[in-house]
Design an enzyme around this catalytic site. Sequence first.
Site, PDB file in Angstrom:
ATOM      1  N   GLU A 139     -28.618   5.125  -1.470  1.00 17.45           N
ATOM      2  CA  GLU A 139     -29.098   6.434  -1.911  1.00 17.45           C
ATOM      3  C   GLU A 139     -28.085   7.489  -1.493  1.00 17.45           C
ATOM      4  OE1 GLU A 139     -33.037   6.952  -0.358  1.00 17.45           O
ATOM      5  OE2 GLU A 139     -33.796   5.098  -1.284  1.00 17.45           O
ATOM      6  N   GLY A 143     -26.229   4.856   2.818  1.00 17.59           N
ATOM      7  CA  GLY A 143     -25.326   3.812   2.346  1.00 17.59           C
ATOM      8  C   GLY A 143     -25.407   2.627   3.288  1.00 17.59           C
ATOM      9  N   SER A 144     -24.441   2.545   4.199  1.00 17.01           N
ATOM     10  CA  SER A 144     -24.495   1.483   5.205  1.00 17.01           C
ATOM     11  C   SER A 144     -25.708   1.648   6.124  1.00 17.01           C
ATOM     12  CB  SER A 144     -23.206   1.490   6.037  1.00 17.01           C
ATOM     13  OG  SER A 144     -22.087   1.184   5.229  1.00 17.01           O
ATOM     14  N   ILE A 169     -25.198   2.458  -8.112  1.00 19.84           N
ATOM     15  CA  ILE A 169     -25.731   1.110  -8.335  1.00 19.84           C
ATOM     16  C   ILE A 169     -24.885   0.389  -9.373  1.00 19.84           C
ATOM     17  CG2 ILE A 169     -27.752  -0.254  -8.911  1.00 19.84           C
ATOM     18  CD1 ILE A 169     -27.918   1.521  -6.327  1.00 19.84           C
ATOM     19  N   THR A 170     -24.095  -0.588  -8.913  1.00 18.89           N
ATOM     20  CA  THR A 170     -23.277  -1.388  -9.820  1.00 18.89           C
ATOM     21  C   THR A 170     -24.170  -2.253 -10.702  1.00 18.89           C
ATOM     22  OG1 THR A 170     -21.486  -1.447  -8.203  1.00 18.89           O
ATOM     23  CG2 THR A 170     -21.428  -3.095  -9.945  1.00 18.89           C
ATOM     24  N   GLU A 254     -22.164 -10.853   0.876  1.00 18.47           N
ATOM     25  CA  GLU A 254     -21.549  -9.777   0.111  1.00 18.47           C
ATOM     26  C   GLU A 254     -20.185  -9.408   0.676  1.00 18.47           C
ATOM     27  OE1 GLU A 254     -22.468  -5.019  -0.740  1.00 18.47           O
ATOM     28  OE2 GLU A 254     -24.120  -6.412  -0.396  1.00 18.47           O
ATOM     29  N   GLN A 348       4.819   2.140  -4.632  1.00 16.39           N
ATOM     30  CA  GLN A 348       6.079   2.745  -4.183  1.00 16.39           C
ATOM     31  C   GLN A 348       7.277   2.003  -4.764  1.00 16.39           C
ATOM     32  OE1 GLN A 348       6.244   5.440  -2.347  1.00 16.39           O
ATOM     33  NE2 GLN A 348       8.408   5.522  -1.777  1.00 16.39           N
ATOM     34  N   GLY A 375     -19.771  -2.056   0.415  1.00 17.55           N
ATOM     35  CA  GLY A 375     -20.248  -3.242   1.117  1.00 17.55           C
ATOM     36  C   GLY A 375     -20.191  -3.117   2.633  1.00 17.55           C
ATOM     37  N   GLU A 379     -15.050   1.473   9.073  1.00 13.33           N
ATOM     38  CA  GLU A 379     -15.502   1.998  10.364  1.00 13.33           C
ATOM     39  C   GLU A 379     -16.807   1.338  10.805  1.00 13.33           C
ATOM     40  OE1 GLU A 379     -12.716   4.637   8.401  1.00 13.33           O
ATOM     41  OE2 GLU A 379     -14.602   3.765   7.712  1.00 13.33           O
TER      42      GLU A 379
END
Length: 389
Positions: A139, A143-144, A169-170, A254, A348, A375, A379
């Site tokens: 939402e 997230g995480s 939402i994939t 996942e 590059q 996913g 961090e």
Amino acid sequence: MDGTGGMTRGAGLPWAGGEYELLRNQVRRFVEKEIKPHADSWEEDGFIPRSVLRRMGELGFLGIQYPTEYGGAGMDAVASTVFAEELGRSTYGGVAIATLVHTDMASVHVFNEGTKAQRARWMPGIISGEVITAVAITEADAGSDVKAIRTRARRDGQDYVLNGEKLYITNGVYADLYCVAAKTDPAAGSHGISMFLVEKGTPGLKIARALDKHGWRCSDTAELVFEDCRIPAENMLGVEGQGFYSIMGNFQNERLVLAAMAIGAAQAAIDMTLAWVRTRRAFGGVLWDMQAIRERLAMLATKVEAGRQFLYATAWRMAAGEDCIREVSMVKAFCGELANEVMYTCVQFHGAMGFMRESPIERMARDARVLSIGGGATEVMLDVVASIS
């Protein structure tokens, strides 16, 4: 740096050769024949034709870890890792993520938590590609941090009524079946989250908008709105209040396939850049003649091979039933960051061409950026590692 993906040279390892290499070769042929020639147009259209997913179903790619009784292949986490790496190696991240969300992020909720009746109803179509799935957890403010979701599910007789919004939402636009996380007891924290099956077309479920993304252009991503969306109580997945633990458990699979996808994309970028620097003329020779370029590509190839072996060792342990939360978090963080490091350098070394939309490396660099976010952001993964170490 020969583009073999390291698996032939590692043929003595338990996760190389045999049925895994047969699967790898089959997926690689499919990618070359049925994805690469057409995926540029899918990028323009913003979606992948359903016929492509049905073809994957016919070839057995959509049920790699599912039992044969539902039409699956009955293989393991190593096989899913092979599949994800080869999809990543296709250079089309949108194709890879749309497929992997279906196979390893959404439908796993149906199989792992579904009743016998729910499995019998949905799994054959999921594995054949007739039923495409999405998982609706994220939402705007969650997230995480899954516990922060605000979507509610209120019991009303023989039904539940859902209200709330889901974001990023994939497969959200084109999915047939959504695995939705909602709070059934807002005061219970992580113990108050449950999972539900919601079919496309259910009154009260609205696709608010398709989202316009930086990368992964051919995968559809949506904002979903639930307004008094009434579903039968039998559509609950698993036990009421235990959805958080289902989500956390499925995160490991996942994150593993996302890491595999990142390694595949990184290997493809190195292969592509090697071909470029060996022919691009500059300063009276080719770029490959420059020691700095050779050495940087060699170091990147070394890191990719190290990441690949860590990845497959972790998949092997998962297949054996070991608890690998620490290692999965490590490999997700490492491979997601590595893919971005590889893409930066490869752009590059392509020079101005690397900045042009006609160059595949430009698209790959855009696609790779989210691999350190989706996913489980890097961090978050490192904090998991720190908390376990």
